[in-house]
Design a protein around this motif. Sequence first.
Motif, mmCIF file in Angstrom:
data_model
loop_
_atom_site.group_PDB
_atom_site.id
_atom_site.type_symbol
_atom_site.label_atom_id
_atom_site.label_comp_id
_atom_site.label_asym_id
_atom_site.label_seq_id
_atom_site.Cartn_x
_atom_site.Cartn_y
_atom_site.Cartn_z
ATOM 1 N N ASP A 123 0.862 -1.187 0.000
ATOM 2 C CA ASP A 123 0.000 0.000 0.000
ATOM 3 C C ASP A 123 0.897 1.236 0.000
ATOM 4 O O ASP A 123 1.710 1.430 0.903
ATOM 5 N N GLU A 124 0.769 2.094 -1.006
ATOM 6 C CA GLU A 124 1.638 3.266 -1.121
ATOM 7 C C GLU A 124 1.535 4.170 0.098
ATOM 8 O O GLU A 124 2.511 4.784 0.510
ATOM 9 N N ALA A 125 0.348 4.280 0.679
ATOM 10 C CA ALA A 125 0.185 5.141 1.855
ATOM 11 C C ALA A 125 1.016 4.641 3.030
ATOM 12 O O ALA A 125 1.399 5.410 3.905
ATOM 13 N N THR A 126 1.320 3.347 3.024
ATOM 14 C CA THR A 126 2.068 2.743 4.127
ATOM 15 C C THR A 126 3.563 2.676 3.855
ATOM 16 O O THR A 126 4.378 2.969 4.739
ATOM 17 N N GLY A 127 3.949 2.296 2.627
ATOM 18 C CA GLY A 127 5.352 1.992 2.374
ATOM 19 C C GLY A 127 6.054 2.820 1.342
ATOM 20 O O GLY A 127 7.203 2.512 0.983
ATOM 21 N N ALA A 128 5.439 3.897 0.838
ATOM 22 C CA ALA A 128 6.069 4.683 -0.235
ATOM 23 C C ALA A 128 6.993 5.756 0.316
ATOM 24 O O ALA A 128 6.861 6.937 0.007
ATOM 25 N N HIS A 129 7.923 5.375 1.169
ATOM 26 C CA HIS A 129 8.979 6.264 1.645
ATOM 27 C C HIS A 129 10.246 5.425 1.701
ATOM 28 O O HIS A 129 10.189 4.189 1.598
ATOM 29 N N ILE A 130 11.395 6.062 1.855
ATOM 30 C CA ILE A 130 12.658 5.347 1.678
ATOM 31 C C ILE A 130 12.772 4.155 2.621
ATOM 32 O O ILE A 130 13.207 3.067 2.214
ATOM 33 N N MET A 131 12.383 4.313 3.886
ATOM 34 C CA MET A 131 12.477 3.204 4.821
ATOM 35 C C MET A 131 11.497 2.096 4.451
ATOM 36 O O MET A 131 11.810 0.904 4.568
ATOM 37 N N GLY A 132 10.306 2.481 3.988
ATOM 38 C CA GLY A 132 9.330 1.484 3.565
ATOM 39 C C GLY A 132 9.784 0.732 2.335
ATOM 40 O O GLY A 132 9.570 -0.482 2.211
ATOM 41 N N VAL A 133 10.421 1.450 1.400
ATOM 42 C CA VAL A 133 10.934 0.814 0.180
ATOM 43 C C VAL A 133 12.010 -0.214 0.534
ATOM 44 O O VAL A 133 12.022 -1.340 -0.003
ATOM 45 N N ILE A 134 12.910 0.152 1.418
ATOM 46 C CA ILE A 134 13.979 -0.766 1.828
ATOM 47 C C ILE A 134 13.391 -1.997 2.498
ATOM 48 O O ILE A 134 13.760 -3.142 2.188
ATOM 49 N N ALA A 135 12.456 -1.769 3.428
ATOM 50 C CA ALA A 135 11.844 -2.898 4.128
ATOM 51 C C ALA A 135 11.108 -3.811 3.160
ATOM 52 O O ALA A 135 11.205 -5.041 3.242
ATOM 53 N N ARG A 136 10.387 -3.218 2.207
ATOM 54 C CA ARG A 136 9.618 -4.048 1.268
ATOM 55 C C ARG A 136 10.541 -4.859 0.366
ATOM 56 O O ARG A 136 10.250 -6.026 0.064
ATOM 57 N N ALA A 137 11.640 -4.255 -0.087
ATOM 58 C CA ALA A 137 12.583 -5.012 -0.917
ATOM 59 C C ALA A 137 13.120 -6.220 -0.156
ATOM 60 O O ALA A 137 13.232 -7.326 -0.710
ATOM 61 N N GLU A 138 13.439 -6.018 1.114
ATOM 62 C CA GLU A 138 13.946 -7.130 1.927
ATOM 63 C C GLU A 138 12.877 -8.196 2.125
ATOM 64 O O GLU A 138 13.170 -9.410 2.082
ATOM 65 N N VAL A 139 11.630 -7.757 2.343
ATOM 66 C CA VAL A 139 10.533 -8.705 2.526
ATOM 67 C C VAL A 139 10.306 -9.518 1.248
ATOM 68 O O VAL A 139 10.172 -10.756 1.286
ATOM 69 N N LEU A 140 10.261 -8.855 0.107
ATOM 70 C CA LEU A 140 10.063 -9.559 -1.165
ATOM 71 C C LEU A 140 11.185 -10.548 -1.427
ATOM 72 O O LEU A 140 10.956 -11.665 -1.922
ATOM 73 N N SER A 141 12.411 -10.149 -1.099
ATOM 74 C CA SER A 141 13.544 -11.059 -1.305
ATOM 75 C C SER A 141 13.416 -12.279 -0.409
ATOM 76 O O SER A 141 13.698 -13.412 -0.826
ATOM 77 N N GLN A 142 12.978 -12.082 0.836
ATOM 78 C CA GLN A 142 12.766 -13.204 1.741
ATOM 79 C C GLN A 142 11.670 -14.144 1.224
ATOM 80 O O GLN A 142 11.687 -15.343 1.494
ATOM 81 N N GLU A 160 11.370 -14.921 -1.800
ATOM 82 C CA GLU A 160 11.922 -15.432 -3.053
ATOM 83 C C GLU A 160 11.288 -14.751 -4.263
ATOM 84 O O GLU A 160 11.043 -15.372 -5.301
ATOM 85 N N ARG A 161 11.068 -13.438 -4.122
ATOM 86 C CA ARG A 161 10.483 -12.643 -5.205
ATOM 87 C C ARG A 161 11.457 -11.514 -5.586
ATOM 88 O O ARG A 161 11.093 -10.350 -5.653
ATOM 89 N N ASN A 162 12.698 -11.901 -5.843
ATOM 90 C CA ASN A 162 13.712 -10.903 -6.195
ATOM 91 C C ASN A 162 13.326 -10.106 -7.431
ATOM 92 O O ASN A 162 13.580 -8.897 -7.519
ATOM 93 N N LYS A 163 12.734 -10.763 -8.410
ATOM 94 C CA LYS A 163 12.357 -10.064 -9.644
ATOM 95 C C LYS A 163 11.387 -8.929 -9.349
ATOM 96 O O LYS A 163 11.536 -7.814 -9.866
ATOM 97 N N ASP A 164 10.398 -9.202 -8.501
ATOM 98 C CA ASP A 164 9.437 -8.146 -8.129
ATOM 99 C C ASP A 164 10.125 -7.043 -7.328
ATOM 100 O O ASP A 164 9.809 -5.847 -7.488
ATOM 101 N N ALA A 165 11.040 -7.437 -6.461
ATOM 102 C CA ALA A 165 11.749 -6.444 -5.642
ATOM 103 C C ALA A 165 12.589 -5.534 -6.528
ATOM 104 O O ALA A 165 12.636 -4.314 -6.327
ATOM 105 N N ILE A 166 13.279 -6.114 -7.522
ATOM 106 C CA ILE A 166 14.108 -5.314 -8.429
ATOM 107 C C ILE A 166 13.248 -4.327 -9.205
ATOM 108 O O ILE A 166 13.578 -3.135 -9.329
ATOM 109 N N ALA A 167 12.121 -4.795 -9.740
ATOM 110 C CA ALA A 167 11.226 -3.900 -10.482
ATOM 111 C C ALA A 167 10.717 -2.776 -9.601
ATOM 112 O O ALA A 167 10.620 -1.615 -10.031
ATOM 113 N N MET A 168 10.387 -3.115 -8.352
ATOM 114 C CA MET A 168 9.899 -2.099 -7.419
ATOM 115 C C MET A 168 10.969 -1.046 -7.153
ATOM 116 O O MET A 168 10.696 0.163 -7.177
ATOM 117 N N LEU A 169 12.217 -1.472 -6.927
ATOM 118 C CA LEU A 169 13.303 -0.529 -6.657
ATOM 119 C C LEU A 169 13.569 0.372 -7.849
ATOM 120 O O LEU A 169 13.731 1.587 -7.709
#
Length: 622
Positions: A225-244, A246-255
């Motif tokens: 949800d952009e209202a929740t995670g669309a800030h630098i700390m939220g982006v970092i946390a979400r990338a780590e969550v997606l990688s955990q 096993e969705r690296n492809k989605d995490a890369i696209a998001m970054l």
Amino acid sequence: MNKTLISLALIALTSMPLSAQDAPATPEAPETGTPAPEGQGATPAGTAGVDSPIIHGLAGPYLAARMAAMQNDFRVAADYYLSAMAQDDTDAYLQDSALVALISAGEMDRAIALSTTMNEQGRATQLALLVQRAQLAHAERWDDLIAQIDKTAPASQDSPDGGGFLLDNMLKAWALLGAGKASDALAEFEKLSKIQGARPMVNYHLALAKAKVGDFEGAEALLQDEATGAHIMGVIARAEVLSQLERNKDAIAMLEAVPGFSDEPMLITMRDEMVKGETLPFDAVRSPADGIAQVFLTFGSVLASNDEPDPLALIHARLATYMAPDLGEARLLAAQLLQSYGQFDLAEAEFDSLRELGDMRPVAELTRIDSLARVERLVDAEKAALALTAEHPELASGWIALGDLLRQQEKFAQAVPAYDKAISLLKDAPGDARWFPLYARGIALERSAQFDKAERDFRAALELHPNSAQVLNYLGYSYVDRNEKLDEALKLIQRAVELRPDDGYIVDSLAWAYFRLGRYEEAVAPMERAVSVMSSDPLVNDHMGDIYWMVGRHREAEIQWQRALSLKPETEEEAHRIRTKLEQGLDAVLAEEKANGGKLPQTHRPEPRPSDVGQEPAPQAD
């Protein structure tokens, strides 16, 4: 996020004096109702500075502390408030004022000692309690922290003193997780998320807590949800969550979709690791203490987001840094707030800490460099730019910033290689990114007596950005000054005036071009317009006098020269020339200069910074 709600969540803190101008005429100590020391309600007009010999007893240190607080000089204010407390260590108003200053200055050990004293005296204010909560969390005394919150926090959001309800209970939720009560912690966050306006902020922390206990699917559902995670700390946390997950492809696209991704080395490093097939660890929060640090950071960030940052923003940034010294976002927030308060030495300490953490943020560094340059701390700014280019040699904007600083210090020859590097890095970039360093290098070359090379840069910049008033004006005046291509020069400057008709410097260039071409009558109107825009500029008034003289309006010319002198020309040479004109007339001065092979004085030329780029009209086809 509802900023009004966040402000209400901290209303219990706003009764304390955050600076001298916030204190009431007869200030009351928070909670206790104890009046400030007699005669200290307002600083009398003409009160001496902090070095005055009147600083003695109770009143002197108090007045000096208030003066320092007015100037945001937190260290000095803290020392004087503590000096006043040496005369009366039970006055809650003085104690809270000292506590504000100590935390703002980053002196957390002294702040904790003072808050402990206030608590032991039974005089703990809301701020003192907040510091005590941070201390308990820092020591991981989770049960004690929960007990303190249960004892002193508002019973509900609707309580008369319910302003701290949201903040206290977010701290409590993380403390429950620290105490091994994960289900209770998640339930507490879920309950808080139902408070109107608090949902995005609380859900971000709920997502962190879910990820911390291994519920990455639940965390991703919240962070997407952009209202929740669309800030630098939220982006970092979400990338780590997606990688955990096993969705690296989605995490890369998001970054890669993050605005300004190419200027964030941290995000680039995360992307590159995932491209290599690595799984990112989840360390956005490594412990409940990190979660509490992020609570303070969240509140501080919201309070700092107004046009005039709330002074409580710095307090929360400092508390976040105390909880997690390696939390770069908290140090960055503190540094930027300190810079906005003019406390550059304190800000530099935070930037130094970021560098030591290996967490230099290019975008923030560029803002810092520009701020230092604007207050003429050019040596510090140059040092910061050199550090940025050393840390991130691939960043063209860092080299541009370095070149600009060298140019501001008239180190024109040294500026050229910095621009060379930037231009080489931008060789495949769009024209909008390339015209400015070409223009800036052209200035450095022209000032280094390399006009042929400068001319090529100016023309290249105009090909990319044909409607740049800056470039048109600079190139046009350069031709006038060199007595070359005069017809084209006039057209260039006239076009610049069309683009920026209210820019006094460019209108001054047009008038002065007419003057240099001997078209004195045509020079009068634009020069009068330039004077009306920049009436306090000595050079423009000097030019007006010269033009009036050449059209026979000698008395008016003398008035303009006298005004120019009264406005204090930049150099003694300019002042001497004006005095000579007043004594002998312009004709005599020009004759002497011609006999000596001298040149007429130059007019204003723009000294652009990268921030000026956004002020240019967009390029248009002719």
